[in-house]
Design a protein around this motif. Structure first.
Motif, mmCIF file in Angstrom:
data_model
loop_
_atom_site.group_PDB
_atom_site.id
_atom_site.type_symbol
_atom_site.label_atom_id
_atom_site.label_comp_id
_atom_site.label_asym_id
_atom_site.label_seq_id
_atom_site.Cartn_x
_atom_site.Cartn_y
_atom_site.Cartn_z
ATOM 1 N N ILE A 91 -56.151 15.433 -37.345
ATOM 2 C CA ILE A 91 -56.580 16.830 -37.246
ATOM 3 C C ILE A 91 -56.708 17.261 -35.785
ATOM 4 C CG2 ILE A 91 -58.563 18.364 -37.639
ATOM 5 C CD1 ILE A 91 -58.879 17.048 -40.377
ATOM 6 N N ILE A 92 -57.247 16.383 -34.936
ATOM 7 C CA ILE A 92 -57.342 16.700 -33.505
ATOM 8 C C ILE A 92 -55.945 16.941 -32.922
ATOM 9 C CG2 ILE A 92 -57.893 15.724 -31.231
ATOM 10 C CD1 ILE A 92 -60.287 14.331 -32.565
ATOM 11 N N SER A 93 -54.983 16.115 -33.332
ATOM 12 C CA SER A 93 -53.607 16.264 -32.840
ATOM 13 C C SER A 93 -53.012 17.594 -33.265
ATOM 14 C CB SER A 93 -52.738 15.110 -33.354
ATOM 15 O OG SER A 93 -53.169 13.866 -32.851
ATOM 16 N N ILE A 94 -53.238 17.992 -34.528
ATOM 17 C CA ILE A 94 -52.732 19.280 -35.017
ATOM 18 C C ILE A 94 -53.334 20.430 -34.223
ATOM 19 C CG2 ILE A 94 -52.716 20.875 -36.980
ATOM 20 C CD1 ILE A 94 -52.574 18.443 -38.829
ATOM 21 N N VAL A 95 -54.652 20.380 -34.017
ATOM 22 C CA VAL A 95 -55.336 21.450 -33.280
ATOM 23 C C VAL A 95 -54.810 21.550 -31.852
ATOM 24 C CG1 VAL A 95 -57.545 22.212 -32.335
ATOM 25 C CG2 VAL A 95 -57.422 21.366 -34.688
ATOM 26 N N LEU A 96 -54.718 20.407 -31.159
ATOM 27 C CA LEU A 96 -54.257 20.410 -29.767
ATOM 28 C C LEU A 96 -52.817 20.895 -29.675
ATOM 29 C CD1 LEU A 96 -54.739 19.822 -26.814
ATOM 30 C CD2 LEU A 96 -54.171 17.422 -27.240
ATOM 31 N N PHE A 97 -51.964 20.435 -30.584
ATOM 32 C CA PHE A 97 -50.560 20.849 -30.588
ATOM 33 C C PHE A 97 -50.442 22.357 -30.813
ATOM 34 C CE2 PHE A 97 -46.454 21.640 -32.599
ATOM 35 C CZ PHE A 97 -45.588 20.944 -31.770
ATOM 36 N N ILE A 122 -49.018 15.783 -25.663
ATOM 37 C CA ILE A 122 -50.148 14.900 -25.963
ATOM 38 C C ILE A 122 -50.592 15.101 -27.410
ATOM 39 C CG2 ILE A 122 -52.587 14.460 -25.445
ATOM 40 C CD1 ILE A 122 -51.943 15.155 -22.521
ATOM 41 N N GLY A 123 -50.696 16.369 -27.829
ATOM 42 C CA GLY A 123 -51.081 16.637 -29.210
ATOM 43 C C GLY A 123 -50.032 16.184 -30.201
ATOM 44 N N GLY A 124 -48.760 16.421 -29.865
ATOM 45 C CA GLY A 124 -47.684 16.046 -30.783
ATOM 46 C C GLY A 124 -47.437 14.556 -30.858
ATOM 47 N N GLY A 125 -47.772 13.823 -29.777
ATOM 48 C CA GLY A 125 -47.491 12.385 -29.761
ATOM 49 C C GLY A 125 -48.175 11.618 -30.870
#
Length: 535
Positions: A91-97, A122-125
């Motif tokens: 979820i953090i990755s989705i939000v950052l992306f 960074i978010g997508g990785g």
């Protein structure tokens, strides 16, 4: 009961979510969104450069910055999942992306766009490997093939459709929308992931037990990994542009990358909580799967770059037509992946991989037989032929990677197998681009050797063309210069097409050389751990 015993008891009776097919759709879309952004901006660089008052070379950092950040986060996503919890990290990755995509679309200058692309990378990785790990834990072994088919559609179809979609959006709207479109998709994914995705009891118990066991951050490993992979990605992306090792910048990047990654390989195996668990490579199936996935990325992205360049620079196709040559192959993968997913439950993975390698290598040799008379339909059929073979590689290779690996290493397996594919793609793009330029120069030198006044055929052609231009009204000297210009243009055109055919042939040879490795792949029916422990 001890924490370890409790964890083992839970893992012995895996519970798979009833809504796992919905989960597969959600994580597949997340992976698709992330992989799409690797290639969607490729054809929009000139528009970005013009809009933000930058040069074309400066604009290429929009691609490089994303790839560098992506490459760094990919292998450590397993570590983040164990520290934060897989769902929370997802979820953090989705939000950052999504937030970074919004900022990219609104960027006021190239410098800010590059900074926001780093955040987006960074978010997508974390999206690719975490999506795959969620699938591995959500499905029993008998259904994994179909689950990985959904994921495979995302990561194989996205690079194929990316340039076409990016070009269409840029031409009919604005380059800003190639980033802004991620925002509503990200909001939808955030809602669905929050409602559907859950960490399994076995995974959460193992994670908590590990955290309670004096977990420490591997700062040295993280620094070596970030610096090594970052410099490697920059070296691969900028190598041809800077004439490789004639550039002190590329030499510096290479030395730092080799030094850091070499030190990482020596450091990580001796750490209790490594940032990247290289000890997994002691499992032969996992090691071979990484090599094969590296080559899958090499051929997929290498050929996806070559074919549009071939039809545009040699055959004179427009960008739209070039996209139409590539796109049907992407749709063929979408149709083929579920079939391969079904077959993967019936046929040994190694035989499916062998069939895929034979099919893709044959398609590359077929492309190497083309000439200037090739038609649009022939090109489309050749691309479909190639992508059908690629469909037989992704799912079986992914399945092989998990055979025999302990349950608590699922995140690390997903991270490393995705890293192998991404780095393979970067190496593939760099090498085919370099080989293309070097072979074009070689063929031009060979052809020019035969263009001398002492060559009767050349002399005859020059005289014929000179006469033609003289009859068109040019003076004798001007007519002769025009004749020489025509011949030079033909030489350059022939050298160019021969260099493309060499590249296609090289990719075919590389794939043929991989076929003997299949005999070292273990049976997909013989896991070293029981079914429950594999999730």
């Amino acid at each position: 009961m001890s924490a370890a015993a409790s964890t083992a008891a839970i893992a012995a009776e895996p519970q798979y979510p009833a809504n796992r097919w919905l989960i597969a759709g959600v994580v597949g879309m997340a992976a698709f969104m992330e992989v799409l952004d690797i290639s969607i901006a490729n054809v929009s660089l000139s528009h970005i450069a013009g809009s933000l008052s930058a040069s074309q070379d400066e604009a290429t950092w929009v691609l490089t910055s994303y790839l560098v950040a992506n490459a760094i986060v990919l292998p450590i996503s397993g570590w983040f999942s164990q520290v934060l919890g897989r769902k929370r990290f997802f979820i953090i990755s989705i939000v950052l992306f999504s937030v970074a995509s919004l900022l990219c679309g609104l960027a006021p200058s190239l410098s800010w766009l590059i900074v926001f692309r780093v955040l987006q990378g960074i978010g997508g990785g974390g999206l690719q490997p975490v999506s795959q790990a969620i699938l591995a834990d959500s499905f029993p072994r008998a259904q994994r093939g179909m689950a990985f088919a959904i994921y495979g559609v995302a990561v194989v179809f996205a690079p194929a459709i990316g340039p076409t979609l990016g070009g269409y959006i840029t031409d009919h709207a604005s380059w800003h929308w190639i980033f802004l479109l991620n925002v509503p998709v990200g909001v939808l994914l955030l809602i669905l992931a929050g409602a559907l995705v859950k960490d399994t009891a076995a995974y959460e118990a193992a994670r908590r037990a590990k955290m309670a066991d004096g977990f420490r951050v591997d700062y040295v490993g993280f620094a070596l990994l970030a610096l090594g992979l970052g410099c490697l990605q920059i070296m691969l992306d900028k190598g041809q542009q800077n004439d490789w090792f004639d550039s002190s910048f590329i030499i510096a990047m290479t030395v730092i990358a080799v030094s850091c990654l070499g030190a990482l390989a020596c450091w990580e195996p001796f750490q209790k909580h490594p940032i990247m668990d290289l000890r997994l490579f002691r499992f032969s199936n996992f090691a071979l799967a990484n090599l094969l996935m590296f080559m899958l990325g090499f051929v997929l992205l290498g050929s996806t770059l070559l074919i549009p360049q071939f039809v545009q620079s040699v055959l004179g196709y427009t960008s739209t037509l070039a996209g139409l040559v590539i796109s049907p192959g992407g749709f063929a993968i979408v149709l083929m992946m579920p079939i391969v997913g079904f077959l993967s439950n019936k046929i040994e993975a190694r035989w499916l991989i062998m069939f895929g390698l034979v099919l893709v290598s044959a398609s590359m040799f077929h492309l190497a037989s083309f000439n200037l008379n090739v038609t649009f339909d022939q090109l489309v059929v050749a691309r479909i032929f190639q992508t059908l073979g690629l469909a037989f590689l992704f799912i079986p290779i992914t399945n092989v990677a998990y055979i025999g690996v302990p349950a608590d290493k699922t995140d690390q397996v997903s991270a490393l197998i995705n890293l192998a594919r991404n780095i393979g793609g970067s190496v593939g793009i760099s090498l085919v681009t370099t080989w293309l330029a070097r072979r074009a120069q070689f063929h031009q030198n060979v052809l020019v050797e035969n263009i001398t006044p002492y060559n009767a055929q050349y002399h005859g052609v020059i005289e014929s063309l000179t006469t033609h231009f003289a009859q068109m009204g040019a003076g004798l000297e001007a007519a002769r210069q025009q004749a020489q210009a025509v011949i030079y243009q033909q030489v350059a055109s022939q050298a160019q097409i021969m260099s493309f055919l060499d590249d296609f042939w090289l990719l075919g040879v590389v794939l043929v050389c991989l076929i003997p490795l299949i005999f070292f792949v273990g049976s997909s029916k013989d896991a070293d751990v029981p079914e429950g422990a594999g999730h």
